[in-house]
Scaffold this motif. Structure first.
Motif, PDB file in Angstrom:
ATOM      1  N   LEU A   1      59.581 152.320  -1.603  1.00  0.00           N
ATOM      2  CA  LEU A   1      58.542 153.137  -1.728  1.00  0.00           C
ATOM      3  C   LEU A   1      57.327 152.445  -2.046  1.00  0.00           C
ATOM      4  CD1 LEU A   1      58.544 156.024  -0.902  1.00  0.00           C
ATOM      5  CD2 LEU A   1      58.237 156.551  -3.614  1.00  0.00           C
ATOM      6  N   ALA A   2      57.396 151.457  -2.812  1.00  0.00           N
ATOM      7  CA  ALA A   2      56.132 150.779  -3.437  1.00  0.00           C
ATOM      8  C   ALA A   2      55.801 149.927  -2.206  1.00  0.00           C
ATOM      9  CB  ALA A   2      56.451 149.777  -4.780  1.00  0.00           C
ATOM     10  N   TYR A   3      56.809 149.351  -1.327  1.00  0.00           N
ATOM     11  CA  TYR A   3      56.267 148.394  -0.397  1.00  0.00           C
ATOM     12  C   TYR A   3      55.699 149.074   0.695  1.00  0.00           C
ATOM     13  CZ  TYR A   3      56.648 145.061   3.157  1.00  0.00           C
ATOM     14  OH  TYR A   3      56.480 144.182   4.439  1.00  0.00           O
ATOM     15  N   PHE A   4      56.173 150.266   1.111  1.00  0.00           N
ATOM     16  CA  PHE A   4      55.914 151.037   2.211  1.00  0.00           C
ATOM     17  C   PHE A   4      54.378 151.780   2.002  1.00  0.00           C
ATOM     18  CE2 PHE A   4      58.516 150.032   5.610  1.00  0.00           C
ATOM     19  CZ  PHE A   4      59.825 149.779   5.240  1.00  0.00           C
ATOM     20  N   ARG A   5      54.312 152.128   0.822  1.00  0.00           N
ATOM     21  CA  ARG A   5      53.275 153.012   0.607  1.00  0.00           C
ATOM     22  C   ARG A   5      52.000 152.147  -0.028  1.00  0.00           C
ATOM     23  NH1 ARG A   5      54.001 158.301   1.564  1.00  0.00           N
ATOM     24  NH2 ARG A   5      55.952 158.372   2.632  1.00  0.00           N
TER      25      ARG A   5
ATOM     26  N   MET B   1      54.486 142.227  -2.251  1.00  0.00           N
ATOM     27  CA  MET B   1      55.039 143.576  -2.591  1.00  0.00           C
ATOM     28  C   MET B   1      53.677 144.528  -2.548  1.00  0.00           C
ATOM     29  SD  MET B   1      57.989 144.908  -2.865  1.00  0.00           S
ATOM     30  CE  MET B   1      57.483 146.477  -3.737  1.00  0.00           C
ATOM     31  N   GLY B   2      52.620 143.893  -2.832  1.00  0.00           N
ATOM     32  CA  GLY B   2      51.335 144.641  -2.932  1.00  0.00           C
ATOM     33  C   GLY B   2      51.198 145.093  -4.156  1.00  0.00           C
ATOM     34  N   GLN B   3      51.902 144.455  -5.118  1.00  0.00           N
ATOM     35  CA  GLN B   3      51.920 144.905  -6.617  1.00  0.00           C
ATOM     36  C   GLN B   3      50.986 144.070  -7.530  1.00  0.00           C
ATOM     37  OE1 GLN B   3      53.932 147.167  -8.118  1.00  0.00           O
ATOM     38  NE2 GLN B   3      53.817 147.775  -5.893  1.00  0.00           N
ATOM     39  N   MET B   4      49.957 143.290  -7.023  1.00  0.00           N
ATOM     40  CA  MET B   4      48.999 142.815  -7.723  1.00  0.00           C
ATOM     41  C   MET B   4      47.835 143.881  -7.831  1.00  0.00           C
ATOM     42  SD  MET B   4      49.031 138.918  -6.652  1.00  0.00           S
ATOM     43  CE  MET B   4      50.181 137.839  -7.465  1.00  0.00           C
ATOM     44  N   SER B   5      47.285 143.908  -8.987  1.00  0.00           N
ATOM     45  CA  SER B   5      45.854 144.302  -9.044  1.00  0.00           C
ATOM     46  C   SER B   5      44.748 143.877  -8.127  1.00  0.00           C
ATOM     47  CB  SER B   5      45.144 144.448 -10.441  1.00  0.00           C
ATOM     48  OG  SER B   5      45.224 143.114 -10.959  1.00  0.00           O
ATOM     49  N   ALA B   6      43.697 144.342  -8.080  1.00  0.00           N
ATOM     50  CA  ALA B   6      42.464 143.627  -6.844  1.00  0.00           C
ATOM     51  C   ALA B   6      42.297 142.167  -7.520  1.00  0.00           C
ATOM     52  CB  ALA B   6      41.652 144.516  -6.591  1.00  0.00           C
ATOM     53  N   PRO B   7      41.754 141.925  -9.011  1.00  0.00           N
ATOM     54  CA  PRO B   7      41.590 140.871  -9.438  1.00  0.00           C
ATOM     55  C   PRO B   7      42.493 139.808  -9.203  1.00  0.00           C
ATOM     56  CG  PRO B   7      41.020 142.631 -10.965  1.00  0.00           C
ATOM     57  CD  PRO B   7      41.699 143.353  -9.787  1.00  0.00           C
ATOM     58  N   THR B   8      43.607 140.235  -9.668  1.00  0.00           N
ATOM     59  CA  THR B   8      44.801 139.093  -9.723  1.00  0.00           C
ATOM     60  C   THR B   8      45.190 138.878  -8.295  1.00  0.00           C
ATOM     61  OG1 THR B   8      45.854 140.518 -11.536  1.00  0.00           O
ATOM     62  CG2 THR B   8      47.075 138.885 -10.415  1.00  0.00           C
ATOM     63  N   ARG B   9      44.866 139.639  -7.424  1.00  0.00           N
ATOM     64  CA  ARG B   9      45.175 139.325  -5.958  1.00  0.00           C
ATOM     65  C   ARG B   9      44.258 138.388  -5.562  1.00  0.00           C
ATOM     66  NH1 ARG B   9      43.559 141.396  -1.790  1.00  0.00           N
ATOM     67  NH2 ARG B   9      42.790 143.633  -2.593  1.00  0.00           N
ATOM     68  N   ARG B  10      42.995 138.530  -5.806  1.00  0.00           N
ATOM     69  CA  ARG B  10      41.900 137.930  -5.284  1.00  0.00           C
ATOM     70  C   ARG B  10      42.175 136.453  -5.848  1.00  0.00           C
ATOM     71  NH1 ARG B  10      38.656 142.411  -5.189  1.00  0.00           N
ATOM     72  NH2 ARG B  10      38.031 142.249  -7.381  1.00  0.00           N
ATOM     73  N   ARG B  11      42.690 136.332  -7.227  1.00  0.00           N
ATOM     74  CA  ARG B  11      42.614 135.056  -7.768  1.00  0.00           C
ATOM     75  C   ARG B  11      43.921 134.210  -7.106  1.00  0.00           C
ATOM     76  NH1 ARG B  11      42.291 136.699 -12.867  1.00  0.00           N
ATOM     77  NH2 ARG B  11      44.462 136.742 -13.451  1.00  0.00           N
TER      78      ARG B  11
END
Lengths: 311, 191
Positions: free
Chosen positions: B150-154, A19-29
């Motif tokens: 919205l969270a997915y697309f943006r 989803m792209g819902q991780m903070s950058a540090p969490t995502r890197r980990r």
């Protein structure tokens, strides 16, 4: 946290990552764990695929009409340099099949016998009176053009289109789809095998410069009959006829007959008319055709290489 | 479900494109451009920018269509993800160039996603994955669902989303977490 021990946690993390819902540090980990563990990688990719389907839910919007021309212009300027190299090879017009194949050979050959046999069975069922093997084997698999490298590529591509058209009825056969995709890579090897066998028939797929295959022609050498099948929607005008020509290495065309309006047709053919032919062509003539002594009087609409094929 | 012929057709086109067949690229464009532009607009919120992104995607497909086979995804999903990635990259470059995080080119008209059809979801054209996703999304309440989509697309942080929607950040986070959880459980029922 070891994601591997907690499947549900991993699932949740993978969902958030996709989803792209991780903070950058969490995502890197998380991505580090993914690089170390196939299980984490699998979960991450699964969720990426699932959410990718969101892109299919977006409402379509018509692009501006000048968008494609802009794309094409950028492509063409990018390939201008490459085209010159291709033109150099295309100018080397060698009528022999062997030479055409050498100039056209691209992909590595893979084993295709079993594939071919299964395909032929299915094609046989769907093509009725045709010697289905002939059509499938060469129309679908091998088209080498006598006019050069770039045409060979597009001819092979048209064969693929024809395969798609012929297997419309087999829509749910996943196996056939997989075979379809491997077809192009089996071309060279299959042709070599096919040419080694006796009692060959000959087939051509006739196409124009733009769209897909328009006619399939199969020559039954045993019975001296040519079968012609129209595969596109092309219809000549009422005062015109399509005439079929055979062209050999000498370059002078010999008439094989005039086509009627039926989608399928059989023409009886003389040995001397087709002997040695490497290319078949269709010209647009006045209704009833022309005598053939002086070759076609109208434009050549479709042409294709005539190739040997196995049953 | 996506008829196998359509998927197969797209697959063949991608293969032909990797063999430098411009006619195949044009046909792929004809068949998919409006759907892909829809994705691009969903991300950029601006039609002109979306068309720029789409142009870039097709030009790059000319060189990377051969990568498709390694992907194993259905063709539309593969291309859709590329469009989304490129569009997000575009937004980031633009934000970096302009140093204007708050001002947006967004016309706002493409904000909402409508799952209940004013534009009926064309089941015949969707992949199985899209169909399952749509089913599961419908179980989620409209507002949280809207936030999720919205969270997915943006490419927006929770804070930016909250600002855009005029909602508390806490609510945005909760809604996203909950609807994602609902989605996760629902999708697990499908393969």
């Amino acid at each position: 946290m070891t994601p591997g021990k907690y499947p549900e946690l991993l699932d949740r993390l993978a969902a958030r990552h996709a989803m792209g819902q991780m903070s950058a540090p969490t995502r890197r980990r998380f991505e580090y764990y993914a690089s170390q563990s196939a299980a984490v990688r699998t979960a991450a990719l699964l969720w990426r695929e699932r959410l990718a389907a969101m892109t299919e839910l977006a409402r379509p919007v018509e692009p501006a009409t000048d968008l494609w021309p802009r794309i094409r212009a950028r492509i063409e300027s990018a390939t201008a340099a490459g085209a010159q190299a291709a033109d150099g090879r295309a100018a080397d017009r060698s009528p022999g099949l062997g030479a055409a194949l050498r100039s056209g050979a691209e992909s590595a050959a893979r084993s295709a016998d079993e594939t071919l046999r299964r395909m032929l069975d299915k094609t046989r069922q769907s093509l009725g009176y045709w010697r289905a093997g002939a059509v499938a084997a060469s129309a679908l698999l091998v088209l080498a053009s006598v006019v050069g490298h770039t045409q060979w590529r597009s001819a092979t591509q048209r064969a693929e289109q024809l395969q798609v058209a012929l297997t419309q009825g087999e829509a749910n056969s996943a196996r056939l789809q997989a075979e379809n995709a491997r077809m192009i890579e089996a071309n060279e090897r299959l042709l070599r095998e096919v040419q080694a066998r006796p009692q060959l028939q000959y087939v051509a797929v006739l196409a124009d410069d733009r769209a897909g295959a328009n006619l399939v022609v199969a020559f039954d050498a045993r019975n001296r009959v040519i079968g012609v099948q129209r595969t596109s929607g092309y219809r000549e005008a009422a005062d015109k006829s399509l005439q079929l020509w055979a062209i050999g290495p000498s370059g002078s065309p010999r008439s094989l007959g005039v086509l009627g309006s039926q989608p399928n047709e059989r023409l009886n053919v003389r040995d001397d008319a087709i002997a040695g032919a490497t290319v078949l062509a269709i010209s647009l003539e006045p209704q009833g055709g022309v005598s053939g002594e002086r070759g076609p009087t109208g434009p050549v609409l479709f042409k294709g290489a005539l190739l040997p094929a196995a049953l | 479900m996506n008829p196998p012929q359509d998927d197969q057709r797209l697959r063949l086109l991608l293969q032909r494109i990797s063999d430098r067949d411009t006619a195949a690229l044009e046909e792929l464009y004809r068949l998919t451009a409006s759907r892909l532009l829809g994705v691009a607009i969903r991300v950029t919120g601006n039609r002109e920018h979306a068309e720029d992104v789409l142009q870039d995607v097709f030009v790059s497909l000319w060189n990377t269509a051969g990568d498709y086979r390694a992907a194993l995804s259905p063709p539309m999903a593969w291309m859709g993800l590329i469009v989304r990635s490129r569009a997000i990259d575009f937004l980031r470059r633009r934000a970096a160039e302009r140093h204007l995080a708050s001002q947006s080119d967004d016309s706002g008209e493409f904000e909402r996603i409508d799952l209940d059809a004013a534009d009926p979801f064309d089941v015949t054209m969707a992949s199985e994955q899209a169909w399952a996703l749509r089913q599961c999304l419908q179980h989620i309440d409209p507002k949280p669902r809207e936030v999720l989509v919205l969270a997915y697309f943006r490419d927006l942080s929770h804070r930016e989303l909250a600002e855009r929607l005029a909602m508390p950040v806490g609510t945005v986070k909760t809604w996203i977490r909950r609807s994602l959880e609902q989605l996760r459980i629902c999708l697990a029922r499908f393969v």
